[in-house]
Design an enzyme around this catalytic site. Structure first.
Site, PDB file in Angstrom:
ATOM      1  N   LEU A  54       0.816  -1.216   0.000  1.00  0.00           N
ATOM      2  CA  LEU A  54       0.000   0.000   0.000  1.00  0.00           C
ATOM      3  C   LEU A  54       0.843   1.256   0.000  1.00  0.00           C
ATOM      4  O   LEU A  54       0.413   2.315  -0.460  1.00  0.00           O
ATOM      5  CB  LEU A  54      -0.915   0.018   1.236  1.00  0.00           C
ATOM      6  CG  LEU A  54      -1.950  -1.103   1.324  1.00  0.00           C
ATOM      7  CD1 LEU A  54      -2.662  -1.056   2.670  1.00  0.00           C
ATOM      8  CD2 LEU A  54      -2.955  -0.982   0.190  1.00  0.00           C
ATOM      9  N   GLY A  55       2.019   1.185   0.553  1.00  0.00           N
ATOM     10  CA  GLY A  55       2.868   2.369   0.625  1.00  0.00           C
ATOM     11  C   GLY A  55       4.069   2.107   1.501  1.00  0.00           C
ATOM     12  O   GLY A  55       4.270   1.019   2.034  1.00  0.00           O
ATOM     13  N   GLN A  56       4.879   3.141   1.635  1.00  0.00           N
ATOM     14  CA  GLN A  56       6.104   3.052   2.426  1.00  0.00           C
ATOM     15  C   GLN A  56       6.057   4.128   3.495  1.00  0.00           C
ATOM     16  O   GLN A  56       6.076   5.309   3.200  1.00  0.00           O
ATOM     17  CB  GLN A  56       7.347   3.251   1.539  1.00  0.00           C
ATOM     18  CG  GLN A  56       8.666   3.129   2.272  1.00  0.00           C
ATOM     19  CD  GLN A  56       9.050   1.671   2.553  1.00  0.00           C
ATOM     20  OE1 GLN A  56       8.658   0.773   1.820  1.00  0.00           O
ATOM     21  NE2 GLN A  56       9.808   1.452   3.606  1.00  0.00           N
ATOM     22  N   ASP A 114       3.394  13.193  16.572  1.00  0.00           N
ATOM     23  CA  ASP A 114       3.720  13.118  15.143  1.00  0.00           C
ATOM     24  C   ASP A 114       2.464  13.243  14.300  1.00  0.00           C
ATOM     25  O   ASP A 114       2.248  12.483  13.356  1.00  0.00           O
ATOM     26  CB  ASP A 114       4.443  11.798  14.836  1.00  0.00           C
ATOM     27  CG  ASP A 114       5.163  11.839  13.484  1.00  0.00           C
ATOM     28  OD1 ASP A 114       5.436  12.951  12.991  1.00  0.00           O
ATOM     29  OD2 ASP A 114       5.433  10.766  12.917  1.00  0.00           O
TER      30      ASP A 114
END
Length: 842
Positions: free
Chosen positions: A530-532, A649
């Protein structure tokens, strides 16, 4: 024919004029020769206020009153207790120069009742909504409606009290929404020794009180500490006290109303709805009712039951108390030393009385004030046997109590510290209880660890052999699987990881087997990626029951180690909220550390907001909903969850969107759990994302709830503008999005901030409000930023007026450390600190 036609036209116009004159005439003053007959009106110069005859809803009576723009917003009534039965009423100046209301029989039903008027008088309106009776020759004001208010407090109108002569200006409620006659409730100032408060009375009984006036705010109204400001006044030292408020001239109309149920409400005019909207009320829970819990008890609306005895006290009548009849309150459990001395008791405890500290408290009624510092305040109370509690505030000074402690309320923020006098043995009980709990926890932990170790050492041999075979088989399988994903063969399972995970009560969390995770993600195939993320790739998977999942596989080369992984498991496993991502479980085998989340099909917020082709899918209403959802998720983390959590964050890529574009906060690897009494903390390792970090966190390692508020403010401005905070490249001196937005707001150039794809003039006010709130959240000083509770109130327009934001921290995109001088760096790493703060960007 032409002449006859013109004559007929003139006759028609004459009849129309007569009809208009009969319906109502707007006049600008009332004199002895210029009366106002029903339905005539008198208007202020700006046209906002009107004096005229009106009939309340569901009534047939006629009254003379003042209203703002609409008869539905009546703010003052003359003949409250003497209504007119028909439309024959007249307002005029009488022979004795008073302003009067006459009925059809020319009888006076209301008068200003000013005596000894020496010349003619007239009555006019001011733009503040004040009706004034003025002496014609000298211009002296003889009377005004602000001195005899009804149920409404207007800007610049003063609630006043003169103790010497016993005069006061107070508000009185209507009997009902359809009956303006004087009701059961009144609102007025109360002044005791150096202390001023506002009270609402039900007939003669206190119904609500504001808490002590500090010269700027009422300490019993926690939301007033920053945003319900604008109030002024106090004690002149000669027995006169007054309180009033002002609003900026360019803001909407605000008025405080005492309604027929005894609620004091802040209302403001809504142009769209053409009526007054309530933005604050004095009664939000039963704890706001005066003396709800009786003497020596505290009321907390967040608890059930809401009433509890103060420390060192117990219910006076336990049977009634258990039935939730708290009116009799509580009594002292152990008598004070000085009381026993008075009784000449021979068995006197030689230890002195002490004080138990309560925080965030609405201090009790019947306080006495004196301008002395905190240490003297304490010693004075301790030396006076009649003193049973004290409190100190920088603006108010010392407050002490010698009577029953009544009407105490526990707040979640704001309020004051209250010190309750108790016998020394009660202090020992608190200490002993803490020691017992501590010793019990230590002994229990030792027993559990010992038992676990013994069970591991004494387990039978067949079970050991079986575990070894199973472990070897897993290692062989994983070696094959990892070759497909480019990984290395993991080592044996880490006992330390398992032991640490056991502390998280894994029975509440599903522990996934590595083989199972590999299977559902097709051996972590690239097509499922899906992503990094900052700490490793995320893969999509599908469990046997059809549940889609997202697997966050922590890279062994990433910065997130066991500490961050454990932190995320501990934090998320204990959280349940619709705006927080849901954690299904985790996988820990060897060096493999994986988190299994719910799968959210629309990925993260940054994918939509910063992509011109996809940003069109988020119109303003959807963006507004996302902003509010993030705010509610943060409020849950800060105040409403079982833990008190600072995310640290918060950014657009960590806001995931479900199929309906509802936001969910994710990535709790950097989150910090706070204790109940902690407000801020310091770290030597600053982690986060440049552009979202608050200045005090980025430069000094100091973080608190206000650090998340800063990041949220950045998010608001990014969502509204469609631009990243770090996207400003105007040579070396480029400002961030924060600085750009602040400058444009000051210059009135709002449209340059807003993503043009979402702008709609009908939403201009809401968008402007969001920009304003965003800039309040990113103010440089943490103390000036609002809490998330206040942010949500502002987003929902529960706070009508927002203070102007101060200059935000202008963080350059290039390198934050370039803006720190060597002198500041030396100060950060001076001998007064244990270690130097190091900054780790992501």
């Amino acid at each position: 024919m032409c002449f006859r036609h013109r004559a007929n036209l003139f006759f028609v116009l004459f009849i129309l004029c007569r009809y208009v004159l009969d319906v109502g005439i707007a006049i600008d003053s009332i004199t002895s020769s210029q009366s106002m007959k029903d339905p005539d009106t008198l208007s202020s110069k700006d046209g906002n206020f009107t004096l005229g005859f009106f009939t309340p809803q569901n009534s047939t009576k006629r009254y003379v009153g003042i209203w703002w723009k609409s008869e539905s917003t009546v703010i003052w009534v003359a003949n409250r207790d003497q209504p007119l039965n028909d439309s024959s009423g007249v307002v005029t100046i009488s022979e004795d120069s008073n302003l009067v209301v006459l009925n059809g029989q020319k009888q006076v039903i209301w008068s200003t009742n000013v005596s000894n008027i020496t010349s003619n008088a007239s009555s006019q309106f001011s733009d503040s909504g004040k009706l004034v009776l003025t002496e014609t020759t000298r211009g002296t004001i003889l009377w005004d409606s602000f001195q005899q208010p009804s149920n409404s407090l207007l800007p610049s109108m003063k609630l006043s009290l003169n103790i010497r002569i016993g005069e006061k200006v107070e508000l009185t409620s209507w009997k009902s929404p359809s009956n303006p006659s004087v009701g059961s409730f009144s609102l007025s100032l109360v002044q005791r020794i150096n202390i001023i408060e506002v009270f609402i009375w039900n007939e003669t009984r206190p119904f609500w009180r504001s808490g002590p006036w500090s010269g700027g705010v009422f300490k019993g109204i926690p939301t007033m500490s920053t945003y319900l400001d604008g109030f002024k006044g106090g004690d002149d030292g000669e027995g006169n006290a007054n309180i009033y408020y002002t609003v900026p001239t360019d803001t909407e109309f605000v008025v405080y109303i005492l309604n027929s149920q005894g609620r004091f409400e802040q209302t403001w005019w809504d142009d769209e709805k053409k009526g007054m909207e309530v933005t604050w009320t004095s009664r939000k829970s039963d704890c706001d009712v005066y003396g709800m819990c009786g003497p020596f008890a505290s009321c907390n609306s967040q608890r059930s039951p809401i009433c509890s005895c103060l420390k060192g006290f117990e219910p006076r009548n336990k049977e009634e108390w258990n039935r939730q009849n708290w009116t009799s309150g509580c009594v002292r459990r152990t008598r004070l030393k000085c009381e026993r001395v008075k009784d000449q008791n021979t068995s006197i405890d030689t230890k002195e009385d002490g004080f138990l500290k309560l925080q965030m408290i609405k201090v009790p009624d019947f306080e006495e004030g004196s301008p002395v510092p905190p240490d003297i305040c304490k010693s004075q109370c301790l030396d006076n046997c009649s003193c049973i509690a004290y409190s100190h505030d920088d603006e108010i000074g010392c407050m002490s109590w010698t009577e029953n402690l009544l009407d105490i309320q526990q707040f979640s923020e704001g309020g004051l510290e209250l010190y309750i006098r108790v016998a020394n043995s009660e202090l020992d009980k608190g200490t002993n209880r803490t020691m017992i709990i501590t010793i019990t926890v230590i002994i229990g932990t030792v027993i559990l660890v010992t038992c676990a170790y013994v069970m591991w050492r004494t387990s039978n041999h067949p079970a050991k052999i079986w575990r070894a075979i199973k472990s070897a088989r897993k290692r062989n399988n994983k070696a094959i699987l990892l070759s497909n994903s480019g990984g290395e063969t993991p080592e044996q399972p880490s006992h330390s990881v398992i032991e640490e995970l056991s502390q998280v009560k894994l029975q509440e969390l599903l522990l996934f087997d590595f083989e199972r995770v590999a299977t559902v993600t097709n051996n972590f195939h690239l097509s499922n990626k899906l992503g990094q993320g900052g700490f490793g790739p995320v893969y999509k998977g599908k469990l046997q029951d059809g549940q889609e999942i997202a697997v966050k596989r922590l890279s062994r080369a990433s910065g997130q180690g066991l500490e961050e992984f454990m932190n995320e498991v501990v934090v998320i496993s204990k959280l349940q909220h619709r705006n927080l991502v849901r954690l299904f479980g985790c996988c820990v085998e060897g060096d493999e550390k994986m988190l299994i989340y719910e799968y959210l099909p629309n990925k993260s917020l940054d994918v939509f907001v910063f992509d011109p082709s996809k940003s069109k899918l988020l119109d303003w209403s959807k963006r507004c909903s996302i902003i509010e959802g993030i705010a509610r998720g943060l409020l849950y983390l800060h105040r409403d969850s079982r833990l008190r959590i600072i995310h640290r964050d918060l950014k657009a890529s960590n806001i995931l969107l479900d199929e309906e574009m509802n936001p969910k906060i994710s990535d709790f690897g950097m989150a910090r759990i706070f204790g109940g009494s902690e407000d801020e903390a310091n770290t030597k390792r600053v982690v986060g994302t440049y552009g979202y970090m608050s200045p005090e966190y980025a430069m000094q390692g100091m973080f608190s709830e206000k650090s998340d508020v800063f990041s949220f403010g950045v998010l608001i401005l990014e969502i509204v503008s469609g631009r990243r905070n770090s996207s400003f490249y105007d040579d070396e001196g480029a400002l961030s999005l924060l600085g750009f937005a602040w400058i444009q707001l000051k210059e009135g150039n709002i449209l340059s901030i807003i993503d043009q794809g979402i702008y709609d003039p009908s939403h201009h006010k809401d968008i402007l409000r969001c920009i304003h709130i965003g800039l309040l959240c990113v103010q440089e000083h943490a103390a000036e930023r609002p809490t998330m509770a206040l942010v949500i109130s502002m987003l929902n327009s529960e706070v009508a007026f927002l203070p102007p934001p101060s200059q935000p921290a202008f963080i350059r995109k290039q390198n934050m450390l370039n803006s720190v001088s060597s002198e500041e760096l030396n100060r950060f790493s001076s001998v007064n600190t244990i270690s130097t703060t190091t900054i780790h960007g992501r």
